[in-house]
Design an enzyme around this catalytic site. Structure first.
Site, PDB file in Angstrom:
ATOM      1  N   ASP A  61      -2.605  -6.339  -6.524  1.00 15.11           N
ATOM      2  CA  ASP A  61      -4.003  -5.959  -6.281  1.00 15.11           C
ATOM      3  C   ASP A  61      -4.542  -6.925  -5.241  1.00 15.11           C
ATOM      4  O   ASP A  61      -4.768  -8.107  -5.523  1.00 15.11           O
ATOM      5  CB  ASP A  61      -4.847  -5.982  -7.557  1.00 15.11           C
ATOM      6  CG  ASP A  61      -6.169  -5.274  -7.304  1.00 15.11           C
ATOM      7  OD1 ASP A  61      -6.719  -5.424  -6.187  1.00 15.11           O
ATOM      8  OD2 ASP A  61      -6.655  -4.562  -8.205  1.00 15.11           O
ATOM      9  N   ALA A  62      -4.733  -6.408  -4.037  1.00 15.15           N
ATOM     10  CA  ALA A  62      -5.056  -7.247  -2.885  1.00 15.15           C
ATOM     11  C   ALA A  62      -6.495  -7.751  -2.896  1.00 15.15           C
ATOM     12  O   ALA A  62      -6.929  -8.442  -1.984  1.00 15.15           O
ATOM     13  CB  ALA A  62      -4.788  -6.467  -1.600  1.00 15.15           C
ATOM     14  N   LYS A 111     -13.407  -1.532   8.557  1.00 12.62           N
ATOM     15  CA  LYS A 111     -12.415  -1.339   9.611  1.00 12.62           C
ATOM     16  C   LYS A 111     -12.811  -2.144  10.850  1.00 12.62           C
ATOM     17  O   LYS A 111     -11.953  -2.699  11.537  1.00 12.62           O
ATOM     18  CB  LYS A 111     -12.273   0.146   9.967  1.00 12.62           C
ATOM     19  CG  LYS A 111     -11.565   0.953   8.882  1.00 12.62           C
ATOM     20  CD  LYS A 111     -10.203   0.384   8.535  1.00 12.62           C
ATOM     21  CE  LYS A 111      -9.347   1.324   7.701  1.00 12.62           C
ATOM     22  NZ  LYS A 111      -8.133   0.673   7.175  1.00 12.62           N
ATOM     23  N   GLY A 157       0.799  -1.220   0.000  1.00 17.80           N
ATOM     24  CA  GLY A 157       0.000   0.000   0.000  1.00 17.80           C
ATOM     25  C   GLY A 157       0.828   1.264   0.000  1.00 17.80           C
ATOM     26  O   GLY A 157       0.558   2.189   0.745  1.00 17.80           O
ATOM     27  N   TYR A 163       0.578   6.709   5.049  1.00 20.43           N
ATOM     28  CA  TYR A 163       1.194   6.021   6.181  1.00 20.43           C
ATOM     29  C   TYR A 163       2.194   4.945   5.734  1.00 20.43           C
ATOM     30  O   TYR A 163       3.178   4.697   6.414  1.00 20.43           O
ATOM     31  CB  TYR A 163       0.105   5.412   7.065  1.00 20.43           C
ATOM     32  CG  TYR A 163      -0.564   6.441   7.961  1.00 20.43           C
ATOM     33  CD1 TYR A 163       0.200   7.357   8.679  1.00 20.43           C
ATOM     34  CD2 TYR A 163      -1.949   6.495   8.090  1.00 20.43           C
ATOM     35  CE1 TYR A 163      -0.394   8.305   9.493  1.00 20.43           C
ATOM     36  CE2 TYR A 163      -2.547   7.451   8.912  1.00 20.43           C
ATOM     37  CZ  TYR A 163      -1.764   8.344   9.616  1.00 20.43           C
ATOM     38  OH  TYR A 163      -2.347   9.285  10.424  1.00 20.43           O
ATOM     39  N   LEU A 176      -4.752  11.872   8.684  1.00 28.96           N
ATOM     40  CA  LEU A 176      -3.590  12.312   7.902  1.00 28.96           C
ATOM     41  C   LEU A 176      -4.077  12.659   6.496  1.00 28.96           C
ATOM     42  O   LEU A 176      -4.898  11.950   5.922  1.00 28.96           O
ATOM     43  CB  LEU A 176      -2.562  11.174   7.820  1.00 28.96           C
ATOM     44  CG  LEU A 176      -1.372  11.415   6.888  1.00 28.96           C
ATOM     45  CD1 LEU A 176      -0.375  12.370   7.547  1.00 28.96           C
ATOM     46  CD2 LEU A 176      -0.671  10.104   6.534  1.00 28.96           C
ATOM     47  N   ALA A 228      -5.671   8.773  -0.120  1.00 32.88           N
ATOM     48  CA  ALA A 228      -6.919   8.053   0.178  1.00 32.88           C
ATOM     49  C   ALA A 228      -7.840   8.922   1.026  1.00 32.88           C
ATOM     50  O   ALA A 228      -9.047   8.981   0.792  1.00 32.88           O
ATOM     51  CB  ALA A 228      -6.613   6.737   0.870  1.00 32.88           C
ATOM     52  N   TYR A 236     -17.633   8.836   6.860  1.00 28.61           N
ATOM     53  CA  TYR A 236     -16.769   7.684   6.542  1.00 28.61           C
ATOM     54  C   TYR A 236     -17.707   6.560   6.110  1.00 28.61           C
ATOM     55  O   TYR A 236     -18.052   5.683   6.886  1.00 28.61           O
ATOM     56  CB  TYR A 236     -15.976   7.305   7.799  1.00 28.61           C
ATOM     57  CG  TYR A 236     -14.770   6.409   7.552  1.00 28.61           C
ATOM     58  CD1 TYR A 236     -13.637   6.901   6.929  1.00 28.61           C
ATOM     59  CD2 TYR A 236     -14.766   5.078   7.966  1.00 28.61           C
ATOM     60  CE1 TYR A 236     -12.523   6.092   6.728  1.00 28.61           C
ATOM     61  CE2 TYR A 236     -13.658   4.262   7.773  1.00 28.61           C
ATOM     62  CZ  TYR A 236     -12.546   4.784   7.151  1.00 28.61           C
ATOM     63  OH  TYR A 236     -11.443   3.975   6.958  1.00 28.61           O
ATOM     64  N   LEU A 251      -3.392  -1.097   9.557  1.00 27.07           N
ATOM     65  CA  LEU A 251      -3.837   0.222  10.022  1.00 27.07           C
ATOM     66  C   LEU A 251      -5.349   0.293  10.061  1.00 27.07           C
ATOM     67  O   LEU A 251      -6.024  -0.118   9.115  1.00 27.07           O
ATOM     68  CB  LEU A 251      -3.297   1.309   9.098  1.00 27.07           C
ATOM     69  CG  LEU A 251      -1.820   1.545   9.388  1.00 27.07           C
ATOM     70  CD1 LEU A 251      -1.020   1.618   8.135  1.00 27.07           C
ATOM     71  CD2 LEU A 251      -1.629   2.783  10.227  1.00 27.07           C
ATOM     72  N   TYR A 300      -8.946   2.600  11.810  1.00 25.69           N
ATOM     73  CA  TYR A 300      -9.428   3.956  12.083  1.00 25.69           C
ATOM     74  C   TYR A 300     -10.571   3.880  13.087  1.00 25.69           C
ATOM     75  O   TYR A 300     -11.354   2.934  13.071  1.00 25.69           O
ATOM     76  CB  TYR A 300      -9.878   4.607  10.761  1.00 25.69           C
ATOM     77  CG  TYR A 300     -10.305   6.046  10.872  1.00 25.69           C
ATOM     78  CD1 TYR A 300      -9.533   6.960  11.590  1.00 25.69           C
ATOM     79  CD2 TYR A 300     -11.471   6.494  10.266  1.00 25.69           C
ATOM     80  CE1 TYR A 300      -9.931   8.283  11.694  1.00 25.69           C
ATOM     81  CE2 TYR A 300     -11.869   7.818  10.366  1.00 25.69           C
ATOM     82  CZ  TYR A 300     -11.098   8.709  11.089  1.00 25.69           C
ATOM     83  OH  TYR A 300     -11.490  10.015  11.208  1.00 25.69           O
TER      84      TYR A 300
HETATM   85  P1  NAD Z   1      -2.738   6.023   0.971  1.00 25.97           P
HETATM   86  O1  NAD Z   1      -3.502   6.547  -0.201  1.00 25.97           O
HETATM   87  O2  NAD Z   1      -1.325   6.440   1.121  1.00 25.97           O
HETATM   88  O3  NAD Z   1      -2.755   4.437   1.028  1.00 25.97           O
HETATM   89  C1  NAD Z   1      -3.768   3.610   0.538  1.00 25.97           C
HETATM   90  C2  NAD Z   1      -3.127   2.701  -0.506  1.00 25.97           C
HETATM   91  O4  NAD Z   1      -3.989   1.603  -0.825  1.00 25.97           O
HETATM   92  C3  NAD Z   1      -2.822   3.418  -1.813  1.00 25.97           C
HETATM   93  O5  NAD Z   1      -1.433   3.301  -2.086  1.00 25.97           O
HETATM   94  C4  NAD Z   1      -3.637   2.643  -2.841  1.00 25.97           C
HETATM   95  O6  NAD Z   1      -2.998   2.582  -4.075  1.00 25.97           O
HETATM   96  C5  NAD Z   1      -3.710   1.279  -2.176  1.00 25.97           C
HETATM   97  N1  NAD Z   1      -4.769   0.392  -2.666  1.00 25.97           N
HETATM   98  C6  NAD Z   1      -6.085   0.672  -2.857  1.00 25.97           C
HETATM   99  N2  NAD Z   1      -6.717  -0.422  -3.311  1.00 25.97           N
HETATM  100  C7  NAD Z   1      -5.793  -1.417  -3.393  1.00 25.97           C
HETATM  101  C8  NAD Z   1      -5.845  -2.776  -3.806  1.00 25.97           C
HETATM  102  N3  NAD Z   1      -6.986  -3.338  -4.222  1.00 25.97           N
HETATM  103  N4  NAD Z   1      -4.700  -3.510  -3.776  1.00 25.97           N
HETATM  104  C9  NAD Z   1      -3.547  -2.934  -3.358  1.00 25.97           C
HETATM  105  N5  NAD Z   1      -3.444  -1.659  -2.944  1.00 25.97           N
HETATM  106  C10 NAD Z   1      -4.559  -0.914  -2.982  1.00 25.97           C
HETATM  107  O7  NAD Z   1      -3.607   6.456   2.234  1.00 25.97           O
HETATM  108  P2  NAD Z   1      -3.437   6.217   3.805  1.00 25.97           P
HETATM  109  O8  NAD Z   1      -4.472   7.095   4.407  1.00 25.97           O
HETATM  110  O9  NAD Z   1      -2.034   6.350   4.245  1.00 25.97           O
HETATM  111  O10 NAD Z   1      -3.918   4.719   4.008  1.00 25.97           O
HETATM  112  C11 NAD Z   1      -3.125   3.683   4.555  1.00 25.97           C
HETATM  113  C12 NAD Z   1      -3.902   2.971   5.651  1.00 25.97           C
HETATM  114  O11 NAD Z   1      -4.066   3.865   6.757  1.00 25.97           O
HETATM  115  C13 NAD Z   1      -5.311   2.541   5.254  1.00 25.97           C
HETATM  116  O12 NAD Z   1      -5.613   1.290   5.832  1.00 25.97           O
HETATM  117  C14 NAD Z   1      -6.162   3.624   5.873  1.00 25.97           C
HETATM  118  O13 NAD Z   1      -7.509   3.216   6.095  1.00 25.97           O
HETATM  119  C15 NAD Z   1      -5.411   3.817   7.172  1.00 25.97           C
HETATM  120  N6  NAD Z   1      -5.765   5.028   7.936  1.00 25.97           N
HETATM  121  C16 NAD Z   1      -5.675   6.264   7.361  1.00 25.97           C
HETATM  122  C17 NAD Z   1      -6.028   7.401   8.090  1.00 25.97           C
HETATM  123  C18 NAD Z   1      -5.927   8.774   7.472  1.00 25.97           C
HETATM  124  O14 NAD Z   1      -6.465   9.738   8.032  1.00 25.97           O
HETATM  125  N7  NAD Z   1      -5.232   8.950   6.366  1.00 25.97           N
HETATM  126  C19 NAD Z   1      -6.465   7.267   9.418  1.00 25.97           C
HETATM  127  C20 NAD Z   1      -6.539   5.986   9.993  1.00 25.97           C
HETATM  128  C21 NAD Z   1      -6.184   4.875   9.226  1.00 25.97           C
END
Ligand code: NAD
Length: 296
Positions: A73-74, A190, A9, A16, A230, A234, A182, A170, A172
């Site tokens: 692709d997960a 989640k 990811g 993150y 953050l 996404a 959300y 990760l 939320y």
């Molecule tokens: P991010 O956009 O950096 O990361 C999300 C990633 O998921 C992206 O790189 C995207 O390309 C990838 N992705 C989407 N679908 C996919 C698939 N089918 N196969 C493989 N990869 C795929 O955003 P982020 O906010 O850093 O998210 C990372 C994690 O942190 C997530 O689990 C998100 O829910 C969690 N999170 C984010 C926040 C926030 O406020 N940003 C808060 C709490 C938790």
């Protein structure tokens, strides 16, 4: 040798996943990443062209090296699961071996084993819709991409993870408390990923079940970080991230903006021998916002 980490990811330097990669690299780990196929080309070319060089700088002044970037692709476990329209989609046709099983097979061939698995991905096609307007397909897609993807990755990677290894996902706070906006089933996704239902402390959650199974069978630890808001790519797509950041600033016990690095550092701790007795835990890295019952 140093530890080897696979971070699923990472597609830019804002999320993150990138920050966790940096903290692990700063602690001496070798970094390999999995990038969502549709985002792969732009990520790799930006990396090559030096677009991320500034954000690759580690505390000692050196640049983080990413040994290899794998397409992934997960949502798909093996080629049989991939529908025709995806197979023939030009963004996918240019890459190969990106289903979870094929990915892990490639990592095994290239590196033999890993020590740390990080799941830093989520996707909910209808995330901007309230739950009451979410379709069955949208809801199930959110669960598949954001929750089962962790089970699937751990299930396949565990066979090439060295004993004493660790995995981190990760989550939320929207899994436990109402966060209007959300949507699209993402709160359920989640919840399914962590299922830490505070009013039912006896209810075993996914993280705990995986911690039990992976711990007993493979001596692998499984923890999740509940991160604060953050401004990642996404999060921007959800549409309310600035409001969540302001809300946290106004209401959390620690009144400062959360940096991705703080989550990265917590992940590096959880992945390290310093956390050798911690497994099955949901660790809040959110300036303490989760502890508040009401805004002030
Ligand atoms: P991010 O956009 O950096 O990361 C999300 C990633 O998921 C992206 O790189 C995207 O390309 C990838 N992705 C989407 N679908 C996919 C698939 N089918 N196969 C493989 N990869 C795929 O955003 P982020 O906010 O850093 O998210 C990372 C994690 O942190 C997530 O689990 C998100 O829910 C969690 N999170 C984010 C926040 C926030 O406020 N940003 C808060 C709490 C938790």
């Amino acid at each position: 040798r140093g530890k080897r980490a696979f971070i699923a990811g990472v597609a830019d330097d804002n999320g993150y996943g990138w920050a966790i990669a940096k903290s692990l690299a700063a602690a001496g780990a070798e970094i390999i990443v999995g990038t969502w196929v549709p985002a792969l080309n732009i990520f790799e070319s930006s990396l090559r062209r030096g677009k991320f060089d500034e954000s690759r700088v580690l505390p000692d002044g050196s640049l983080m090296e990413i040994t290899k970037v794998y397409p992934m692709d997960a949502v798909y476990d093996s080629p049989d699961d991939v529908p025709e329209d995806v197979k023939s989609n030009k963004r996918y046709a240019g890459s190969s071996k990106w289903t979870v099983k094929e990915l892990v097979e490639s990592v095994k061939q290239d590196f033999g084993s890993i020590d740390i698995l990080v799941h830093s991905l989520a996707n909910g096609p209808e995330v901007t819709k309230p739950l009451l307007e979410t379709s069955r397909n949208g809801y199930l897609a959110a669960i598949s991409a954001s929750s089962y993807s962790f089970v699937s990755l751990l299930k396949e990677f565990v066979s090439i993870m060295n004993p004493g290894g660790a995995s981190i996902s990760l989550t939320y706070i929207a899994s436990e408390r109402i966060i209007p906006g959300y949507g699209g089933g993402m709160s359920s996704a989640k919840a399914a990923l962590e299922t830490f239902i505070s009013s039912f402390p006896m209810f075993p959650c996914l993280i705990q079940v995986l911690a039990f199974e992976a711990g007993r069978k493979h001596k692998i630890r499984v923890n999740t970080i509940s991160a604060g808001p953050l401004r990642s790519r996404a999060a921007k797509a959800i549409g309310f991230i600035d409001m969540m950041i302001d809300y946290s600033l106004a209401n959390a016990p620690l009144q400062k903006e959360l940096s991705a690095e703080e989550v990265g550092n917590a992940a590096a701790f959880l992945a390290s021998p310093l956390a050798s007795a911690i497994t099955g835990a949901v660790v809040y890295v959110d300036n303490g916002l989760n502890a508040m019952g009401v805004g002030v």
